[in-house]
Write a protein that holds these residues in place. Structure first.
Motif, PDB file in Angstrom:
ATOM      1  N   MET A   1      58.617  55.190  24.009  1.00 19.78           N
ATOM      2  CA  MET A   1      59.662  54.443  24.640  1.00 19.78           C
ATOM      3  C   MET A   1      60.970  54.445  23.759  1.00 19.78           C
ATOM      4  SD  MET A   1      57.898  51.052  26.733  1.00 19.78           S
ATOM      5  CE  MET A   1      56.720  50.383  25.433  1.00 19.78           C
ATOM      6  N   TYR A   2      62.013  54.288  24.694  1.00 18.14           N
ATOM      7  CA  TYR A   2      63.516  54.183  24.079  1.00 18.14           C
ATOM      8  C   TYR A   2      64.262  52.904  24.550  1.00 18.14           C
ATOM      9  CZ  TYR A   2      68.254  55.824  23.228  1.00 18.14           C
ATOM     10  OH  TYR A   2      69.702  55.629  22.789  1.00 18.14           O
ATOM     11  N   GLY A   3      64.621  52.257  23.633  1.00 16.40           N
ATOM     12  CA  GLY A   3      65.720  51.121  24.016  1.00 16.40           C
ATOM     13  C   GLY A   3      67.094  51.067  23.388  1.00 16.40           C
ATOM     14  N   LEU A   4      67.710  50.272  24.134  1.00 17.08           N
ATOM     15  CA  LEU A   4      69.263  50.300  23.740  1.00 17.08           C
ATOM     16  C   LEU A   4      69.644  48.595  23.957  1.00 17.08           C
ATOM     17  CD1 LEU A   4      71.155  52.909  25.494  1.00 17.08           C
ATOM     18  CD2 LEU A   4      70.943  52.686  23.168  1.00 17.08           C
ATOM     19  N   ILE A   5      70.176  48.105  23.078  1.00 18.24           N
ATOM     20  CA  ILE A   5      70.626  46.744  23.078  1.00 18.24           C
ATOM     21  C   ILE A   5      72.180  46.888  22.588  1.00 18.24           C
ATOM     22  CG2 ILE A   5      70.521  44.301  22.263  1.00 18.24           C
ATOM     23  CD1 ILE A   5      67.769  44.989  21.310  1.00 18.24           C
ATOM     24  N   GLY A   6      73.106  46.370  23.517  1.00 15.26           N
ATOM     25  CA  GLY A   6      74.470  46.557  23.332  1.00 15.26           C
ATOM     26  C   GLY A   6      75.588  45.328  23.841  1.00 15.26           C
ATOM     27  N   GLN A   7      76.599  45.163  23.148  1.00 17.55           N
ATOM     28  CA  GLN A   7      77.480  44.213  23.711  1.00 17.55           C
ATOM     29  C   GLN A   7      78.726  44.905  24.281  1.00 17.55           C
ATOM     30  OE1 GLN A   7      80.186  42.009  20.989  1.00 17.55           O
ATOM     31  NE2 GLN A   7      78.953  40.048  21.857  1.00 17.55           N
ATOM     32  N   MET A   8      78.991  44.350  25.551  1.00 20.31           N
ATOM     33  CA  MET A   8      80.231  44.961  26.259  1.00 20.31           C
ATOM     34  C   MET A   8      81.118  43.830  26.441  1.00 20.31           C
ATOM     35  SD  MET A   8      80.039  46.778  29.885  1.00 20.31           S
ATOM     36  CE  MET A   8      79.076  48.300  29.063  1.00 20.31           C
ATOM     37  N   LYS A   9      82.176  44.006  26.088  1.00 17.92           N
ATOM     38  CA  LYS A   9      83.339  42.943  26.080  1.00 17.92           C
ATOM     39  C   LYS A   9      84.217  43.364  27.382  1.00 17.92           C
ATOM     40  CE  LYS A   9      83.233  41.022  22.012  1.00 17.92           C
ATOM     41  NZ  LYS A   9      83.835  39.821  21.499  1.00 17.92           N
ATOM     42  N   ALA A  44      83.075  34.069  26.144  1.00 22.79           N
ATOM     43  CA  ALA A  44      82.978  34.041  27.487  1.00 22.79           C
ATOM     44  C   ALA A  44      83.399  35.365  28.151  1.00 22.79           C
ATOM     45  CB  ALA A  44      84.320  33.000  27.981  1.00 22.79           C
ATOM     46  N   ASP A  45      83.650  36.239  27.442  1.00 17.06           N
ATOM     47  CA  ASP A  45      84.184  37.611  27.947  1.00 17.06           C
ATOM     48  C   ASP A  45      82.890  38.659  27.648  1.00 17.06           C
ATOM     49  OD1 ASP A  45      86.482  36.865  29.272  1.00 17.06           O
ATOM     50  OD2 ASP A  45      87.508  37.010  27.261  1.00 17.06           O
ATOM     51  N   ALA A  46      81.883  38.457  27.037  1.00 14.60           N
ATOM     52  CA  ALA A  46      80.880  39.262  26.535  1.00 14.60           C
ATOM     53  C   ALA A  46      79.643  39.328  27.322  1.00 14.60           C
ATOM     54  CB  ALA A  46      80.598  39.054  24.979  1.00 14.60           C
ATOM     55  N   LEU A  47      78.858  40.384  27.309  1.00 19.60           N
ATOM     56  CA  LEU A  47      77.716  40.630  28.233  1.00 19.60           C
ATOM     57  C   LEU A  47      76.736  41.322  27.011  1.00 19.60           C
ATOM     58  CD1 LEU A  47      79.045  42.017  31.646  1.00 19.60           C
ATOM     59  CD2 LEU A  47      77.937  39.713  31.202  1.00 19.60           C
ATOM     60  N   TRP A  48      75.587  41.213  27.156  1.00 19.53           N
ATOM     61  CA  TRP A  48      74.613  41.921  26.409  1.00 19.53           C
ATOM     62  C   TRP A  48      73.587  42.701  27.427  1.00 19.53           C
ATOM     63  CZ3 TRP A  48      74.422  42.573  21.208  1.00 19.53           C
ATOM     64  CH2 TRP A  48      75.254  41.609  20.488  1.00 19.53           C
ATOM     65  N   ILE A  49      73.675  44.026  27.001  1.00 23.88           N
ATOM     66  CA  ILE A  49      72.818  44.684  27.963  1.00 23.88           C
ATOM     67  C   ILE A  49      71.395  45.425  27.388  1.00 23.88           C
ATOM     68  CG2 ILE A  49      72.771  47.004  29.397  1.00 23.88           C
ATOM     69  CD1 ILE A  49      76.081  45.462  28.587  1.00 23.88           C
ATOM     70  N   THR A  50      70.456  44.960  27.674  1.00 19.84           N
ATOM     71  CA  THR A  50      69.129  45.256  27.226  1.00 19.84           C
ATOM     72  C   THR A  50      68.299  46.103  28.064  1.00 19.84           C
ATOM     73  OG1 THR A  50      69.189  43.165  25.992  1.00 19.84           O
ATOM     74  CG2 THR A  50      67.100  44.549  25.963  1.00 19.84           C
ATOM     75  N   GLU A  51      67.923  47.688  27.365  1.00 21.38           N
ATOM     76  CA  GLU A  51      67.485  48.657  28.381  1.00 21.38           C
ATOM     77  C   GLU A  51      66.284  49.015  27.719  1.00 21.38           C
ATOM     78  OE1 GLU A  51      70.294  51.714  29.468  1.00 21.38           O
ATOM     79  OE2 GLU A  51      71.736  50.497  28.446  1.00 21.38           O
ATOM     80  N   VAL A  52      65.178  49.240  28.325  1.00 18.03           N
ATOM     81  CA  VAL A  52      63.976  50.111  28.098  1.00 18.03           C
ATOM     82  C   VAL A  52      63.841  51.285  28.977  1.00 18.03           C
ATOM     83  CG1 VAL A  52      61.512  49.655  27.590  1.00 18.03           C
ATOM     84  CG2 VAL A  52      62.966  47.864  26.997  1.00 18.03           C
ATOM     85  N   TRP A  53      63.427  52.217  28.322  1.00 21.98           N
ATOM     86  CA  TRP A  53      63.162  53.416  29.247  1.00 21.98           C
ATOM     87  C   TRP A  53      61.994  54.146  28.519  1.00 21.98           C
ATOM     88  CZ3 TRP A  53      66.732  55.164  32.909  1.00 21.98           C
ATOM     89  CH2 TRP A  53      67.940  54.292  32.835  1.00 21.98           C
ATOM     90  N   ASP A  54      61.418  54.870  29.469  1.00 22.44           N
ATOM     91  CA  ASP A  54      60.048  55.873  28.919  1.00 22.44           C
ATOM     92  C   ASP A  54      60.401  56.629  27.993  1.00 22.44           C
ATOM     93  OD1 ASP A  54      61.190  57.629  30.814  1.00 22.44           O
ATOM     94  OD2 ASP A  54      59.585  57.911  32.005  1.00 22.44           O
TER      95      ASP A  54
END
Length: 99
Positions: A1-9, A44-54
Motif C-alpha cells: 500500500m501507499y499513503g500520503l498525509i498532507g496539509q493544505m492551506k 481555521a484555514d487548514a485542511l489535512w488530507i489522508t490518503e491510502v492507495w493500493d
C-alpha cells in the motif's frame, strides 16, 4: 500500500469551499482505499488530507482522471499553500487490508 498525509492551506475564509471541492472530486478513484479530508483544529484555514492507495501507481494514475483534474482546476484558486507532507506505507487498520 501507499499513503500520503498532507496539509493544505486555503485562502482565508475559503476552507469549507475547498474541502467541498476536494470531496466531490474523489468518488471513483481506482485503487483508492481511503481518502479523508479533515479540518485542522488549530488553523481555521487548514485542511489535512489522508490518503491510502493500493499502490503509488494508482495514486499517480488518479491525477489523470477527469473528475480529479476538474477538482484540481476548480480548487487551485482557493489554495493559499501547503504545509507538511509525508509519504507513508500503511500497514492496515480499521477498514484497510493488512499491507
Amino acid at each position: 500500500m501507499y499513503g500520503l498525509i498532507g496539509q493544505m492551506k486555503a485562502a482565508p475564509g475559503k476552507r469549507a469551499e475547498l474541502a467541498a471541492i476536494l470531496l466531490e472530486g474523489t468518488g471513483a478513484m481506482p485503487g483508492c482505499l481511503s481518502y479523508i479530508v479533515a479540518e485542522d483544529t488549530t488553523d481555521a484555514d487548514a485542511l489535512w488530507i489522508t490518503e491510502v492507495w493500493d499502490s503509488k501507481q494508482s495514486h499517480d494514475d488518479s491525477l489523470k482522471l477527469p473528475a480529479v483534474q476538474a477538482a484540481i482546476g476548480k480548487g487551485r484558486p482557493l489554495i493559499a499553500g501547503f504545509g507538511s507532507r509525508s509519504e507513508t506505507v500503511p500497514l492496515g487498520g480499521a477498514g484497510l487490508p493488512r499491507g
